[in-house]
Design an enzyme around this catalytic site. Structure first.
Site, short mmCIF file in Angstrom:
data_model
loop_
_atom_site.label_atom_id
_atom_site.label_comp_id
_atom_site.label_asym_id
_atom_site.label_seq_id
_atom_site.Cartn_x
_atom_site.Cartn_y
_atom_site.Cartn_z
N ASP A 1 -4.34 2.56 -4.84
CA ASP A 1 -2.86 2.75 -4.52
C ASP A 1 -2.54 1.28 -3.80
OD1 ASP A 1 -4.25 2.83 -1.91
OD2 ASP A 1 -3.13 4.54 -1.54
N ASP B 1 0.88 -1.19 0.14
CA ASP B 1 0.07 -0.05 -0.12
C ASP B 1 0.78 1.20 -0.03
OD1 ASP B 1 -2.93 0.96 0.49
OD2 ASP B 1 -1.80 2.19 2.07
#
Length: 353
Positions: A272, A229
């Site tokens: 993301d 992440d």
């Protein structure tokens, strides 16, 4: 007027029992009009030579990225070029045909002038009984997709008008079909990939993970999953705009891909987030890879309008066991990822049951 009748199979034939040319062409056109390159190649190499009276045929497919023609299939009993670069000099008749998108008929290669090809340049010239050939550029939507070469005419006098018309017709049909295959493959590829990063997408990731887990259950082997992440992407978007954020996502994807092997899979999991499947890798080995990812991203800031933007990632790892489903192993890696987030970001954590 040519008289015809029907044979026992119901096929229209001439009075002498031979099948007319039109009746031969119709099933061939159906065979060519498909998405199976092997089927098309069979027609090119095994059937078309007989229709136009040549001994040898070779089919080359063009790789547009490298500008190289790759030999796909041929019936020569001797060696021929496996690849032909369009950038090579001097220009061969095959390259001229590609550049001009025009059929090139060579009645006598010994006296052909555009270009002149010396006998010393033809290592296997003695294998041909005649000096004539046809070089057929295969074109689809004004783009060359390959070349069909027909050589060694069995009858004297070279190709007649009807045979040339046949060659041109087959060139158009084959070019259209190969172009359709390339377009179909491109669409399939795009459906599997994430447009921003060039990594596989979420759906494809789970298809690959499920397949690899099944293979490991059956044959053994270790699979480690890495969940990634990006840290503070919202801050980048708010400060520099979403185009800068997209650039950062793309570059993080490339950093991750650069840390793994070809047999591994990197995916854009969503937004993301990224996911990586490491095959035949212990948890210790995967930890080394994950640490390399963390460092590769943090040591390479994104440049946006001449300004450096610091980027980092948090990483979680989990390893497959015999009872795991794709969702199980992803959830474990996710839990480790959240621990990495909670404990300062720009770091990695390993799932512990």
């Amino acid at each position: 007027m040519e008289c015809k009748n029907k044979d026992s199979d119901g096929q229209i034939t001439n009075l002498d029992g031979s099948i007319s040319l039109l009746e031969q062409l119709t099933p061939l056109a159906r065979q060519i009009n498909c998405l199976d390159i092997n089927r098309i190649a069979e027609v090119c190499i095994k059937i078309i030579p007989g229709l136009v009276g040549v001994r040898f045929a070779s089919l080359y497919i063009l790789d547009e990225k490298t500008n190289i023609l790759h030999l796909y299939k041929h019936n020569h009993p001797f060696l021929i070029n496996k690849i032909v670069s369009l950038n090579q000099t001097p220009l061969s008749p095959m390259i001229l045909a590609v550049n001009s998108r025009q059929l090139i008929m060579v009645s006598d290669i010994n006296v052909h002038r555009q270009p002149i090809i010396k006998k010393s340049q033809r290592a296997f010239a003695e294998n041909y009984k005649t000096n004539n050939c046809a070089i057929v550029p295969l074109v689809c939507q004004d783009m060359v997709v390959g070349v069909l070469n027909l050589a060694d005419k069995m009858s004297s006098g070279g190709f007649n008008t009807g045979e040339i018309a046949l060659i041109e017709l087959f060139g158009q049909l084959i070019g259209a079909s190969i172009g359709n295959i390339k377009l179909f493959e491109k669409i399939q590829h795009q459906a599997r990939m994430d447009g921003l990063t060039g990594l596989v997408n979420h759906k494809t990731f789970y298809e690959i993970l499920e397949k690899e887990l099944w293979r490991s259950r059956r044959y053994g082997g270790q699979i480690t999953l890495i969940m990634v992440d990006m840290d503070n992407l919202k801050k980048i978007n708010d400060s520099y705009g979403h185009h800068a954020g997209d650039k950062a996502i793309h570059e993080v994807g490339q950093r991750i891909k650069g840390c793994i092997r070809q047999i591994d899979t990197a995916a854009r999991y969503g937004g993301d987030e990224f996911a990586v499947i490491l095959l035949n890798t212990t948890l210790e080995g995967a930890t080394v890879v994950a640490q390399r990812m963390v460092e590769a991203v943090s040591h390479s800031p994104t440049i946006w309008k001449k300004e450096q933007i610091a980027v980092s990632i948090s990483v979680g790892l989990a390893q497959y066991d015999a009872d795991s489903t794709p969702e199980d192993i992803a959830n474990r890696a996710d839990k480790a990822l959240y621990k990495a987030k909670e404990q300062g970001k720009n770091t990695l954590r390993v799932f512990e049951s």
